[in-house]
Design a protein around this motif. Sequence first.
Motif, short mmCIF file in Angstrom:
data_model
loop_
_atom_site.label_atom_id
_atom_site.label_comp_id
_atom_site.label_asym_id
_atom_site.label_seq_id
_atom_site.Cartn_x
_atom_site.Cartn_y
_atom_site.Cartn_z
N LEU A 197 20.16 30.42 -18.33
CA LEU A 197 19.03 30.85 -17.50
C LEU A 197 19.20 30.34 -16.08
N VAL A 198 19.63 29.11 -15.94
CA VAL A 198 19.86 28.54 -14.61
C VAL A 198 20.87 29.37 -13.84
N LYS A 199 22.00 29.68 -14.47
CA LYS A 199 23.06 30.45 -13.81
C LYS A 199 22.60 31.88 -13.50
N ASP A 205 20.90 36.12 -9.71
CA ASP A 205 19.87 37.06 -9.27
C ASP A 205 19.45 36.78 -7.84
N LEU A 206 19.33 35.50 -7.50
CA LEU A 206 18.94 35.15 -6.14
C LEU A 206 19.99 35.62 -5.13
N LYS A 262 13.50 27.76 -6.50
CA LYS A 262 12.41 27.17 -7.29
C LYS A 262 11.37 28.23 -7.64
N ASN A 263 11.03 29.08 -6.69
CA ASN A 263 10.06 30.16 -6.96
C ASN A 263 10.55 31.04 -8.11
N ARG A 264 11.84 31.35 -8.09
CA ARG A 264 12.40 32.24 -9.11
C ARG A 264 12.46 31.57 -10.49
N ILE A 265 12.94 30.34 -10.54
CA ILE A 265 13.11 29.69 -11.84
C ILE A 265 11.75 29.40 -12.46
N LEU A 316 10.46 30.92 -15.98
CA LEU A 316 9.97 30.08 -17.07
C LEU A 316 8.54 30.47 -17.46
N THR A 317 7.75 30.84 -16.48
CA THR A 317 6.39 31.29 -16.76
C THR A 317 6.40 32.58 -17.58
N GLN A 318 7.29 33.49 -17.22
CA GLN A 318 7.41 34.74 -17.95
C GLN A 318 7.86 34.51 -19.39
#
Length: 214
Positions: free
Chosen positions: A59-61, A66-67, A93-96, A100-102
Amino acid sequence: MELKVNRIQQGAVPYKDLPEYDVWAQFRSGNAQAFGFIYSTYFPILYNYGRQFTSDSDLVKDTIQDLFIYLQEKKAGLAEVSSIKFYLYKAYKNRIVRQLTQNRLSPEKLDYDDGRGFEIAFSEESGGIGEMFDDELRQKMERAFAQLTKRQKEIIIYYFYEGFSYAEITALMGFAKIDYARILMSRTILKLRKELGESRFVLNMLVLALLIGK
């Protein structure tokens, strides 16, 4: 979508010697080597940053990829920046966090889902504040930092390790006012003082963070 990155060739412009706003401007104008430099420089840094939020390395990668795909596609419309690292940290940070929220992680798990989150290294090899004291004090610092909350560890890393200003920390941590970042730092330092006593190191930190605060 696969991200294609042009590697910097021998004899290319030494981007590491250029001001960051200049590297960013070249990237925005379509310079593939400037993009390659940004990608190769910040991918490992963002990976380490992303691991503070989740232990899911895939997920991190994927979020990093994506960014950078977004940046490559939207480069012409991106704003000017003076600090590439701060821009990427905030965008990442906004994306990760959104990802995670999704994934429907609870707010507690969202604050670093495996209980790690913004661990602070104290070995001499790690540099940063770790190289400022001997083995005995280093062990005391490790015990003291283990008592900090994750948000307190986060602000210590942003300020002392990453060199972000209070204004940048305010944006990264989502504070409404810069004073809130200063208050969190003050409380963090006071907590360390309580754990460590009147050590010279803690007093130096107080001077740096509270009197010479950026």
